[in-house]
Design an enzyme around this catalytic site. Structure first.
Site, PDB file in Angstrom:
ATOM      1  N   SER A 274      17.423   0.037  33.610  1.00 43.36           N
ATOM      2  CA  SER A 274      18.368  -1.079  33.728  1.00 43.36           C
ATOM      3  C   SER A 274      19.418  -0.728  34.784  1.00 43.36           C
ATOM      4  CB  SER A 274      19.077  -1.310  32.390  1.00 43.36           C
ATOM      5  OG  SER A 274      20.156  -2.229  32.557  1.00 43.36           O
TER       6      SER A 274
ATOM      7  N   TYR B 115      23.886   1.755  25.240  1.00 44.52           N
ATOM      8  CA  TYR B 115      22.666   1.224  25.861  1.00 44.52           C
ATOM      9  C   TYR B 115      22.535   1.752  27.291  1.00 44.52           C
ATOM     10  CZ  TYR B 115      19.792  -2.338  28.243  1.00 44.52           C
ATOM     11  OH  TYR B 115      18.853  -2.983  29.019  1.00 44.52           O
TER      12      TYR B 115
HETATM   13  P1  NAP Z   1      13.773  -9.161  24.807  1.00 48.73           P
HETATM   14  O1  NAP Z   1      13.550 -10.528  25.355  1.00 48.73           O
HETATM   15  O2  NAP Z   1      14.829  -8.960  23.767  1.00 48.73           O
HETATM   16  O3  NAP Z   1      12.380  -8.607  24.251  1.00 48.73           O
HETATM   17  C1  NAP Z   1      12.323  -7.355  23.661  1.00 48.73           C
HETATM   18  C2  NAP Z   1      10.882  -7.012  23.343  1.00 48.73           C
HETATM   19  O4  NAP Z   1      10.858  -5.669  22.818  1.00 48.73           O
HETATM   20  C3  NAP Z   1      10.260  -7.903  22.300  1.00 48.73           C
HETATM   21  O5  NAP Z   1       8.906  -8.094  22.648  1.00 48.73           O
HETATM   22  C4  NAP Z   1      10.355  -7.075  21.016  1.00 48.73           C
HETATM   23  O6  NAP Z   1       9.304  -7.335  20.097  1.00 48.73           O
HETATM   24  C5  NAP Z   1      10.169  -5.681  21.578  1.00 48.73           C
HETATM   25  N1  NAP Z   1      10.702  -4.618  20.734  1.00 48.73           N
HETATM   26  C6  NAP Z   1      11.965  -4.452  20.277  1.00 48.73           C
HETATM   27  N2  NAP Z   1      12.039  -3.339  19.532  1.00 48.73           N
HETATM   28  C7  NAP Z   1      10.794  -2.781  19.533  1.00 48.73           C
HETATM   29  C8  NAP Z   1      10.232  -1.631  18.949  1.00 48.73           C
HETATM   30  N3  NAP Z   1      10.963  -0.801  18.194  1.00 48.73           N
HETATM   31  N4  NAP Z   1       8.923  -1.383  19.135  1.00 48.73           N
HETATM   32  C9  NAP Z   1       8.159  -2.211  19.893  1.00 48.73           C
HETATM   33  N5  NAP Z   1       8.640  -3.321  20.474  1.00 48.73           N
HETATM   34  C10 NAP Z   1       9.948  -3.597  20.288  1.00 48.73           C
HETATM   35  O7  NAP Z   1      14.113  -8.114  25.959  1.00 48.73           O
HETATM   36  P2  NAP Z   1      14.001  -8.182  27.560  1.00 48.73           P
HETATM   37  O8  NAP Z   1      15.269  -8.715  28.082  1.00 48.73           O
HETATM   38  O9  NAP Z   1      12.705  -8.787  27.979  1.00 48.73           O
HETATM   39  O10 NAP Z   1      14.023  -6.618  27.872  1.00 48.73           O
HETATM   40  C11 NAP Z   1      12.860  -5.864  28.142  1.00 48.73           C
HETATM   41  C12 NAP Z   1      13.304  -4.548  28.751  1.00 48.73           C
HETATM   42  O11 NAP Z   1      14.073  -4.800  29.923  1.00 48.73           O
HETATM   43  C13 NAP Z   1      14.203  -3.711  27.840  1.00 48.73           C
HETATM   44  O12 NAP Z   1      13.890  -2.345  27.986  1.00 48.73           O
HETATM   45  C14 NAP Z   1      15.601  -3.981  28.377  1.00 48.73           C
HETATM   46  O13 NAP Z   1      16.484  -2.932  28.109  1.00 48.73           O
HETATM   47  C15 NAP Z   1      15.296  -4.115  29.865  1.00 48.73           C
HETATM   48  N6  NAP Z   1      16.309  -4.839  30.617  1.00 48.73           N
HETATM   49  C16 NAP Z   1      16.577  -6.143  30.379  1.00 48.73           C
HETATM   50  C17 NAP Z   1      17.552  -6.800  31.116  1.00 48.73           C
HETATM   51  C18 NAP Z   1      17.904  -8.250  30.924  1.00 48.73           C
HETATM   52  O14 NAP Z   1      18.923  -8.704  31.479  1.00 48.73           O
HETATM   53  N7  NAP Z   1      17.130  -9.005  30.172  1.00 48.73           N
HETATM   54  C19 NAP Z   1      18.258  -6.090  32.102  1.00 48.73           C
HETATM   55  C20 NAP Z   1      17.964  -4.748  32.314  1.00 48.73           C
HETATM   56  C21 NAP Z   1      16.981  -4.140  31.565  1.00 48.73           C
HETATM   57  P3  NAP Z   1       9.493  -8.296  18.773  1.00 48.73           P
HETATM   58  O15 NAP Z   1      10.022  -9.595  19.279  1.00 48.73           O
HETATM   59  O16 NAP Z   1       8.131  -8.393  18.162  1.00 48.73           O
HETATM   60  O17 NAP Z   1      10.427  -7.586  17.863  1.00 48.73           O
END
Ligand code: NAP
Length: 249
Positions: free
Chosen positions: A143, A157
């Site tokens: 991130s 985080y």
């Molecule tokens: P999101 O929409 O909240 O989705 C999170 C995903 O992770 C869901 O599929 C969830 O599955 C799964 N998950 C959560 N806990 C888990 C566990 N213990 N084991 C297996 N799966 C798990 O998140 P996102 O925004 O797409 O983020 C994805 C990645 O990008 C993360 O690493 C986040 O830190 C990174 N990121 C995001 C942003 C942003 O602005 N969105 C920015 C920088 C980095 P369920 O729904 O089945 O629980």
């Protein structure tokens, strides 16, 4: 031979967009999720409707037994893996560092850091040419928080993503001669559900004026970079980071 990739946390958000793009590029995909079976099945059905192979596997990436099961099922159903996207990640309610509990820190580090390490270890055991594997690629989803720091919102985080950066650098050097590349993406403010779990669903909109490009990113924009790093087009790229933060630093 069809390439097989495991994408953790692929039921929604960045992981789901990456799974859909991987299918378009001819991969067979394991869509990992933790709780949301219906959303994971929806992604799998969409992929299967296009004629590609996909399975949904429930596994909490922070649990060793679940991760071993995830890799075993994928190999049994789809064949030897050649790629891993360590995407599953969580954050918690925005608050100052002094208010945070140790239980919160443990949960975030267990999922974001230990989870990625457990999955990377299983992938290396299978892909390393030293273990008779065919080589492969790992893409870690870090991130922009790793260099911005998450002050007043979620320093914990951000610190977990700093650990992902170090993991990427060290592992890349360690397994390069075993045919495995390890890289990372550093997304900035991307429109997904993760911001609601931090208590502010409209966070991207609030902060968009501070982004040089003046908008949040899309999950597809991140997925494009992940899939490039996973592909043979990135064959000389390891230990590298692609920032997808619209110029925000
Ligand atoms: P999101 O929409 O909240 O989705 C999170 C995903 O992770 C869901 O599929 C969830 O599955 C799964 N998950 C959560 N806990 C888990 C566990 N213990 N084991 C297996 N799966 C798990 O998140 P996102 O925004 O797409 O983020 C994805 C990645 O990008 C993360 O690493 C986040 O830190 C990174 N990121 C995001 C942003 C942003 O602005 N969105 C920015 C920088 C980095 P369920 O729904 O089945 O629980």
């Amino acid at each position: 031979m069809t390439k097989v990739v495991i994408i953790t946390g692929a039921s929604r958000g960045i992981g789901a967009a990456t799974a859909l793009l991987a299918a378009k590029q001819g991969y067979a995909i394991c869509v990992n999720y933790q709780k949301d079976k219906a959303s994971a099945n929806k992604i799998v059905n969409t992929i299967q409707a296009t004629g590609s192979k996909a399975i949904a596997v429930a596994a909490d990436v922070s649990k060793e037994i679940d991760v071993k099961h995830l890799f075993k099922i994928t190999e049994n159903d789809l064949g030897p893996i050649s790629g891993l996207v360590n995407n599953a990640g969580v954050l918690d309610q925005q608050t100052k560092f002094e208010n945070m509990s140790v239980e919160r820190w443990q949960r975030i580090f267990n999922i974001n850091v230990i989870g990625s390490m457990l999955c990377a270890r299983e992938a290396i055991i299978r892909m390393s040419t030293q273990h008779g594997g065919q080589g492969g690629a790992i893409v870690n989803v870090s991130s922009a928080a790793s260099f911005i720091g998450g002050a007043n919102e979620y320093v914990d985080y951000a610190a977990s993503k700093g650990a992902i950066d170090s993991l990427t650098i060290g592992l890349a050097k360690e397994v390069a001669a075993e045919g495995i590349r390890v890289n990372a993406v550093r997304p900035g403010l991307i429109n997904t559900d993760i911001h609601a779990s931090g208590g502010e669903p409209g966070r991207v909109d609030r902060l968009k004026e501070a982004i040089p490009i003046k908008r949040g990113g899309t999950t597809e924009e991140v997925a494009n970079a992940i899939m490039w790093l996973l592909s043979d087009q990135a064959s000389y790229c390891t230990g590298s980071f692609i920032e997808l933060a619209g110029g925000r630093r």
